[in-house]
Every structure is written in C-alpha cells, then in structure tokens.
Design a protein around this motif. Structure first.
Motif, PDB file in Angstrom:
ATOM      1  N   TRP A 120       1.033  -1.237  -0.082  1.00  0.00           N
ATOM      2  CA  TRP A 120       0.037  -0.060  -0.012  1.00  0.00           C
ATOM      3  C   TRP A 120       0.710   1.276  -0.158  1.00  0.00           C
ATOM      4  N   ILE A 121       0.852   2.071  -1.205  1.00  0.00           N
ATOM      5  CA  ILE A 121       1.565   3.156  -1.211  1.00  0.00           C
ATOM      6  C   ILE A 121       0.931   4.470  -0.975  1.00  0.00           C
ATOM      7  N   HIS A 122       0.890   5.263  -0.194  1.00  0.00           N
ATOM      8  CA  HIS A 122       0.207   6.307   0.402  1.00  0.00           C
ATOM      9  C   HIS A 122       0.961   7.163   1.182  1.00  0.00           C
ATOM     10  N   ALA A 142      -2.867   1.915  -4.268  1.00  0.00           N
ATOM     11  CA  ALA A 142      -2.059   3.437  -4.106  1.00  0.00           C
ATOM     12  C   ALA A 142      -3.371   4.377  -3.945  1.00  0.00           C
ATOM     13  N   SER A 143      -3.347   5.267  -3.003  1.00  0.00           N
ATOM     14  CA  SER A 143      -4.336   6.248  -2.520  1.00  0.00           C
ATOM     15  C   SER A 143      -3.768   7.585  -2.403  1.00  0.00           C
ATOM     16  N   SER A 144      -4.741   8.431  -2.612  1.00  0.00           N
ATOM     17  CA  SER A 144      -4.708   9.908  -2.404  1.00  0.00           C
ATOM     18  C   SER A 144      -3.846  10.631  -3.178  1.00  0.00           C
ATOM     19  N   THR A 145      -4.648  11.417  -4.079  1.00  0.00           N
ATOM     20  CA  THR A 145      -4.049  12.456  -5.041  1.00  0.00           C
ATOM     21  C   THR A 145      -3.248  12.062  -6.149  1.00  0.00           C
ATOM     22  N   PRO A 191      -1.033  -5.901 -10.570  1.00  0.00           N
ATOM     23  CA  PRO A 191      -2.191  -5.450 -10.477  1.00  0.00           C
ATOM     24  C   PRO A 191      -2.030  -4.369  -9.379  1.00  0.00           C
ATOM     25  N   LEU A 192      -2.986  -3.212  -9.712  1.00  0.00           N
ATOM     26  CA  LEU A 192      -3.144  -2.215  -8.793  1.00  0.00           C
ATOM     27  C   LEU A 192      -4.362  -1.530  -8.494  1.00  0.00           C
ATOM     28  N   ILE A 193      -4.940  -1.431  -7.169  1.00  0.00           N
ATOM     29  CA  ILE A 193      -6.346  -0.690  -6.990  1.00  0.00           C
ATOM     30  C   ILE A 193      -5.858   0.474  -6.617  1.00  0.00           C
ATOM     31  N   CYS A 194      -6.731   1.500  -7.139  1.00  0.00           N
ATOM     32  CA  CYS A 194      -6.376   3.101  -6.744  1.00  0.00           C
ATOM     33  C   CYS A 194      -7.592   3.580  -6.085  1.00  0.00           C
ATOM     34  N   SER A 195      -7.527   4.551  -5.505  1.00  0.00           N
ATOM     35  CA  SER A 195      -8.489   5.525  -4.718  1.00  0.00           C
ATOM     36  C   SER A 195      -8.053   7.007  -4.553  1.00  0.00           C
ATOM     37  N   ASN A 196      -9.158   7.883  -4.336  1.00  0.00           N
ATOM     38  CA  ASN A 196      -8.740   9.120  -4.061  1.00  0.00           C
ATOM     39  C   ASN A 196      -8.018   9.815  -5.103  1.00  0.00           C
ATOM     40  N   ILE A 197      -8.480   9.729  -6.486  1.00  0.00           N
ATOM     41  CA  ILE A 197      -7.844  10.704  -7.343  1.00  0.00           C
ATOM     42  C   ILE A 197      -8.915  10.835  -8.264  1.00  0.00           C
ATOM     43  N   PRO A 198      -9.539  12.040  -8.886  1.00  0.00           N
ATOM     44  CA  PRO A 198     -10.247  12.360  -9.968  1.00  0.00           C
ATOM     45  C   PRO A 198      -9.937  11.430 -10.924  1.00  0.00           C
ATOM     46  N   TRP A 199     -10.926  10.767 -11.601  1.00  0.00           N
ATOM     47  CA  TRP A 199     -10.654   9.733 -12.482  1.00  0.00           C
ATOM     48  C   TRP A 199     -10.146  10.145 -13.750  1.00  0.00           C
ATOM     49  N   GLU A 200     -10.397  11.409 -14.362  1.00  0.00           N
ATOM     50  CA  GLU A 200      -9.701  12.151 -15.493  1.00  0.00           C
ATOM     51  C   GLU A 200      -8.291  12.310 -15.256  1.00  0.00           C
ATOM     52  N   GLY A 246     -10.689  11.145  16.916  1.00  0.00           N
ATOM     53  CA  GLY A 246     -11.543  12.374  16.786  1.00  0.00           C
ATOM     54  C   GLY A 246     -12.743  12.241  15.635  1.00  0.00           C
ATOM     55  N   GLN A 247     -12.849  13.259  15.038  1.00  0.00           N
ATOM     56  CA  GLN A 247     -14.108  13.299  14.004  1.00  0.00           C
ATOM     57  C   GLN A 247     -13.842  12.237  12.774  1.00  0.00           C
ATOM     58  N   PRO A 248     -14.897  11.758  12.248  1.00  0.00           N
ATOM     59  CA  PRO A 248     -14.663  10.771  11.233  1.00  0.00           C
ATOM     60  C   PRO A 248     -13.965  11.370   9.973  1.00  0.00           C
ATOM     61  N   ASN A 249     -13.353  10.519   9.511  1.00  0.00           N
ATOM     62  CA  ASN A 249     -12.341  10.820   8.280  1.00  0.00           C
ATOM     63  C   ASN A 249     -12.920  10.350   6.901  1.00  0.00           C
ATOM     64  N   GLN A 250     -13.006  11.111   5.899  1.00  0.00           N
ATOM     65  CA  GLN A 250     -13.459  10.635   4.615  1.00  0.00           C
ATOM     66  C   GLN A 250     -12.475   9.477   3.966  1.00  0.00           C
ATOM     67  N   ASN A 251     -11.329   9.203   4.424  1.00  0.00           N
ATOM     68  CA  ASN A 251     -10.593   8.301   3.859  1.00  0.00           C
ATOM     69  C   ASN A 251     -10.919   6.823   4.580  1.00  0.00           C
ATOM     70  N   ILE A 252     -11.752   6.916   5.582  1.00  0.00           N
ATOM     71  CA  ILE A 252     -12.315   5.397   6.008  1.00  0.00           C
ATOM     72  C   ILE A 252     -12.612   4.841   4.758  1.00  0.00           C
ATOM     73  N   SER A 253     -13.073   5.436   3.797  1.00  0.00           N
ATOM     74  CA  SER A 253     -13.345   4.821   2.417  1.00  0.00           C
ATOM     75  C   SER A 253     -12.384   3.795   1.949  1.00  0.00           C
ATOM     76  N   ASN A 254     -11.237   4.021   2.135  1.00  0.00           N
ATOM     77  CA  ASN A 254     -10.095   3.415   1.590  1.00  0.00           C
ATOM     78  C   ASN A 254     -10.173   1.773   2.270  1.00  0.00           C
ATOM     79  N   TYR A 255     -11.028   1.730   2.905  1.00  0.00           N
ATOM     80  CA  TYR A 255     -11.528   0.169   3.381  1.00  0.00           C
ATOM     81  C   TYR A 255     -11.554  -0.476   2.124  1.00  0.00           C
TER      82      TYR A 255
END
Length: 489
Positions: free
Chosen positions: A93-95, A166-169, A186-195, A384-393
């Motif tokens: 996991w590269i982040h 790979a996640s985040s920007t 094989p690679l699964i990515c998140s948190n990057i605009p698809w364009e 603390g407060q919930p974080n959007q990147n819980i979505s990396n689950y």
C-alpha cells in the motif's frame, strides 16, 4: 493470539496530528497479557502500529526506500507465470503518511487495523484448496511524487508484491499507476479524480476507449465536483444575490489541468461564467495578482483545487486583501478535520466535497458493519471526528473479491483480469461494479464512480470545527445534517 506492536522512539503525537506510521520503527513490544483489550492497546500505540495475527502480517516500511522495516515471513514470486508454491499473498500500500499530503493518510493505519480483524483477512484467504496468509506492506511516500514512483518500483521488483494499492491525489497515484502498468502488477487505486488517472495512463476522457491492463480505481471525477458545487452556489445566490461569476484558481498540475478542462463547459451550461486565474506553480507564495483579478471582476463565488499548504497561504492573503466571496467551494483541501483545525476560524463556512461520510447507507462487504458504526469506532478509538478516507477500506474489499475469484493469486495476469470482474453491491465506499457499461457510474474502463456530497465547515459544539452535510444532490441517500451558510454575507 500474540500481538506485536512496533513503535518509534518519538513521543506519540496528539490526535490532531496525522499518525506517524511511516517513520522508522525501532522498538518491539510483544504483548501476551490477554487482559489488555485490543482497542486499548492500539490507542496506546497511537494507531501507528504493525500487528501480527494468526492470518495477517502488517509491516510498516521505514523512512528509507531501501527496504521494509522487517523481513517478510515468506518469499512470494512476482512472476506472472504462476510458478510458485508460496502460501502467502503480499499486498503493498503506497500512500502519504507524512508531508504536505499527510491528512489524506490519517485514517489509513486505523483502516488496516479494522481490515486485519475481519475473518476474511485474519484467518487467511481461501483460494482453491489452500489458505493463504496475507502480508500488507505500508509504504510512506512522504508526499513526494518521485518517491511514490520509486516505492512502487521497489515494491514490485524487490519486495515481490502480488498486488498494489495506491491512494490519495495524483501526486501519489499517478506515479504508482505508471510503474504498475510498465512493470505488470495489479493495482487498485482510490482518491484521485478519474480524469487525472486516466489521462496519465494515456486515455482520453472524451473518448474513453483505453482499457488499462493492470489498474482499476474508484472515486469521483472533476465533473462531479462542479456538479456538487453548482447547487450550493445557486442556493446561496437565491438568498444573497447571484451574479453567476465564479473565481477559479487552478494550479499547473494534474488536478489543475483536469479542472481547467472540465469546469468551464459544465459551469457554462448551468449559466455561470468562470473567471480563471493563470495556471500557477504549486508552492506559490504570493497570490496578489489573482486576488486582484477576482476582486476587480466582482466574483460572487470561489473555487480551487490546490495543495493544502498553498490554500492556507492563498486564503489568508484573500482575507487580508478583501476578497470575500459569498460562498467558497474548494476541492482537495479542507477535506479532513486536521486540515480544517490548522486554519482555525478562517475556514468558517467554506464548503467542499465529501466522498464518504457516516451519513451514507453503505455496509462493509466483509463484516456488514455500517458507515455510522465504522465512524463511531474511529472516534471511540481516539482519532476524533470521522475521516473521509475511512473509504480506503474498500481497497481491501475489492482485493478480497478479486483474490477469491482466481486460481493462483501469484499469477499477476489472472489477478489483474479478475479486478475487472469485481461486483460489490455493498461496500464501505459505495457500490462498486467494474463490469457495468453504465457511463454514469463507469465513465471509462476500470473506473467506478462514488459520488460526493457537499459539506461545509462550521463553528462546532462538540469540536471547534464540525463538518455538516449541506447538499446531497449527487448522493440523495446521504442524510442532510446542517443548513448551508454563506461564507461571507
């Protein structure tokens, strides 16, 4: 079960700072006292921990890219031929866990803790007649584009990973995606605009015929941010006046270039005129010329997609120089509580997007846990407060679905192909279906859209600053939790 906790020698950071799991891990404490609760242990460890259970080994990499902090328990071939007998699957996991993008990685170690506790990962993954243990290696990019690419190459060529995350920007994901496609992993990515992701791989968002061989991703697109911001401008405009002029500050980077191409036609179709500044260089320290441009044009609204430190400078100078838009709507910044806290009262009533909030009705495909339940655990664990990147689950949910559909998890060609067969009606980030031909949910091969809601940072009661879900135009199933307020009347 024996739990091994790896801590650095520095003091454990306060909860308002990102976890420091990417730092050199020196001390090892083996805990065998079963009277100590797992949650208490992790809270004491600052969540930046590596834990060995009966079926999962989490290994955090040191600050150097020469090697992992500990030696893998077994050797896994990186060959695509499948000629290996190893019963361990290695995921890398590269982040960004440190540096300017560290806010994006704040929840990641906690997500790893949650995933490793699921039966699917804790007890090993059953494939055919065998059970495979899972080793997850965490690589901290330190928010460096160059380092992200180097770590991807290391993970593939030296550490023999079977699968990458790979996640985040774009600063992280694009460099990793390029290496994965070049080196065949094989690679699964998140948190990057698809364009941004798609263009980097050679695709054309206007004619999305390219199908990446090794990579899939889930997130939103630049167009979804425009479509999320417009309803909020219109609502504020109905109350306080609307000249339909939008100031836009887009940098000369992957995100900025995507926004510069996507925003104007969408805004024009909605009756808004966009007043774009010149493309500026990341790290700019003086924004006077663009601020004067926005003031002179009398722009009612403001939008941008900067690096977090750049926005802090830009917005501070805007306030000092008298640029007070009726509603500021930003992307890529103020997404997480830590970033909002750093700017204090300056961020009152600034709106942004949220691709994940506890108010969404999704469930984990691994455990059935709901978004509110996961958010509650995150807070009760002291973060603390919930974080959007819980979505990396959902990186792990997609991985599990793909791995359990192959005959040999070490056959990279087979595993990459299986990613395109993943269908998850339920996942923490929302439904994922790479087999769909619906261009609304899957605008290009390998892309699954998870639409955002509009949130706004407001003066809080429980916390100094609290986000409120103020618009659900693109995600009607999300619960509204607050009224949309003008940034300046």
């Amino acid at each position: 079960m024996i739990i091994e906790v790896y801590l650095n020698n520095d003091a454990i950071p306060a909860r308002t700072s990102p976890p420091r799991a990417g730092m050199l891990l020196r001390e090892v404490h083996t805990v065998t006292d079963h009277s100590v609760s797992r949650r208490s242990l992790f809270r004491a460890a600052g969540v930046g921990a590596a834990v060995a259970g009966s079926g999962l080994l989490l290994e955090a990499c040191s600050s150097g890219i020469q090697g992992a902090a500990s030696t893998p328990t077994s050797s896994t071939s990186s060959s695509t031929s499948g000629a290996t007998t190893s019963k361990e699957i290695t995921i890398g996991w590269i982040h960004p866990l440190t540096g300017s993008l560290a806010g994006f990685g704040y929840a990641d170690n906690w997500v790893l803790q949650q995933v490793m506790a699921t039966p699917q990962y804790k007890n090993g993954i059953k494939i055919g007649g065998s059970t495979y243990t899972v080793s997850v290696k965490s690589y901290d990019t330190q928010s460096s584009v160059t380092r992200a690419g180097s770590l991807a190459k290391q993970a593939i060529e030296q550490d023999n990973v079977d699968l990458l995350f790979a996640s985040s920007t774009p600063e992280t994901v694009n460099a990793v995606s390029s290496e994965a496609e070049t080196l065949g992993t094989p690679l699964i990515c998140s948190n990057i605009p698809w364009e941004s992701w798609y263009i980097n791989l050679g695709g054309n968002p206007q004619k999305p015929t390219l199908k990446p061989k090794w990579t899939v991703m889930y997130f939103l697109g630049a167009e979804h941010l425009a479509l999320a911001f417009i309803p909020m401008w219109t609502r504020i405009g109905a109350q306080y006046g609307n000249n339909h002029k939008v100031a836009a500050a887009f940098p000369n980077d992957s995100d900025g270039n995507a926004f510069r191409a996507v925003f104007p036609p969408i805004l024009s179709a909605a009756g808004y005129d966009i007043n774009m500044s010149a493309a500026y260089t990341d790290g700019l320290t003086n924004y006077t010329s663009m601020i004067s441009q926005f003031k002179n044009n009398g722009d009612d609204f403001f939008t941008n997609v900067p690096l977090p430190p750049d926005f802090a400078t830009m917005w501070t100078q805007s306030l000092q120089q008298g640029f007070h838009p009726k509603l500021a709507t930003v992307a890529k910044v103020l997404l997480f509580p830590t970033d909002a806290y750093a700017m204090g009262s300056k961020v009152y009533n600034i709106a942004t997007d949220a691709w994940w909030v506890p108010e969404l009705p999704w469930h984990s495909s691994l455990t059935g846990q709901t978004c509110p339940e996961l958010a509650g655990l995150f807070t009760s664990d002291g973060l603390g407060q919930p974080n959007q990147n819980i979505s990396n689950y959902t990186l792990f949910e997609i991985a599990y679905a793909a791995l359990t559909s192959v005959n040999n998890p070490h056959d990279k060609t087979e595993l990459a192909a299986s990613l395109y067969q993943v269908k998850l009606p339920e996942a923490v980030a929302g439904p994922i279906n790479y087999t769909s031909s619906n261009t609304k949910t899957n605008p290009a091969p390998g892309v699954a859209i998870t639409p955002p809601v509009g949130i706004q940072w407001q003066k809080g009661t429980t916390y100094p600053l609290e986000y409120k879900v103020v618009d659900n135009t693109l995600q009607p199933l999300a619960k509204i939790t607050g009224d949309l307020l003008p940034t300046f009347k």
